[in-house]
Enzyme design. Sequence first.
Site, PDB file in Angstrom:
ATOM      1  N   ASP A   1       0.826  -1.021  -0.150  1.00 12.25           N
ATOM      2  CA  ASP A   1      -0.016  -0.142  -0.078  1.00 12.25           C
ATOM      3  C   ASP A   1       0.762   1.227   0.181  1.00 12.25           C
ATOM      4  O   ASP A   1       1.473   1.418   1.189  1.00 12.25           O
ATOM      5  CB  ASP A   1      -0.925  -0.001   1.321  1.00 12.25           C
ATOM      6  CG  ASP A   1      -1.827   1.111   1.386  1.00 12.25           C
ATOM      7  OD1 ASP A   1      -1.668   2.075   0.675  1.00 12.25           O
ATOM      8  OD2 ASP A   1      -2.826   1.160   2.151  1.00 12.25           O
TER       9      ASP A   1
ATOM     10  N   ASN B   1       1.618   6.219 -10.196  1.00 14.41           N
ATOM     11  CA  ASN B   1       0.090   5.935 -10.806  1.00 14.41           C
ATOM     12  C   ASN B   1      -0.834   5.654  -9.863  1.00 14.41           C
ATOM     13  O   ASN B   1      -1.950   6.058 -10.238  1.00 14.41           O
ATOM     14  CB  ASN B   1       0.225   4.897 -12.006  1.00 14.41           C
ATOM     15  CG  ASN B   1      -0.942   4.488 -12.333  1.00 14.41           C
ATOM     16  OD1 ASN B   1      -1.653   5.477 -13.176  1.00 14.41           O
ATOM     17  ND2 ASN B   1      -1.798   3.245 -12.188  1.00 14.41           N
TER      18      ASN B   1
ATOM     19  N   TYR C   1     -10.632  14.995  -3.638  1.00 17.87           N
ATOM     20  CA  TYR C   1      -9.843  14.387  -4.978  1.00 17.87           C
ATOM     21  C   TYR C   1      -9.188  15.602  -5.668  1.00 17.87           C
ATOM     22  O   TYR C   1      -8.011  15.238  -5.894  1.00 17.87           O
ATOM     23  CB  TYR C   1     -10.694  13.527  -5.570  1.00 17.87           C
ATOM     24  CG  TYR C   1     -10.030  13.106  -6.933  1.00 17.87           C
ATOM     25  CD1 TYR C   1      -9.307  11.935  -6.976  1.00 17.87           C
ATOM     26  CD2 TYR C   1     -10.166  13.717  -8.130  1.00 17.87           C
ATOM     27  CE1 TYR C   1      -8.590  11.228  -7.950  1.00 17.87           C
ATOM     28  CE2 TYR C   1      -9.417  13.028  -9.376  1.00 17.87           C
ATOM     29  CZ  TYR C   1      -8.843  11.958  -9.048  1.00 17.87           C
ATOM     30  OH  TYR C   1      -8.023  11.652 -10.274  1.00 17.87           O
TER      31      TYR C   1
END
Length: 188
Positions: free
Chosen positions: A62, A89, A155
């Site tokens: 992670d 990414n 986000y």
Amino acid sequence: MQLENKVAVVTGASSGMGHAIVELFAREGAKVVAVARRKERLEELVASLADAPGEVAAYPGDVSSREVNEGMIDFAQKTFGGFDVLVNNAGIMDDMSPVGDATDEKYEQVMAVNVYGPLAAMRAAVNAFKASGTKGSIVNVASVGGMRSCAGAVYCASKAALISLTKNTAYMYMADGIRTNCIAPGGI
């Protein structure tokens, strides 16, 4: 084979763009460390590219963990004898909430993966490049959401932060020959 003898680390490799990046790099001759949380998906990816001119090794983890970010760079160097390219990414979405509805839990989760993960990975990469004298490359995957508000507040903020980290890193390490760029795709 444009990437022959290059060693790359690609995060978020178990699906989507990360999967496609690993596949392309391996087909172009690179030795790739594929990083993602889903071990079984990474194993499938490695098996699917067994005939590629390059080589792929799985590194489950992670990216919100400092240890994973440092470990994946170290693993690349030990496994393939070097390190040339980092592709940050990995990323996660929020729940599309505007700022008035954003929760602390969602903020912490998204920022850990979308901002801290790339920051920790870039720190490890820059230090590895400098220690070995490698004129390496870092490619960060941000989003059009980091330039205009087309998703949730958290986000968009995370991707704007990644764009800013990219610009700072590019400027601070250009004299060392470390290239840092960012792409900002729309919906994938």
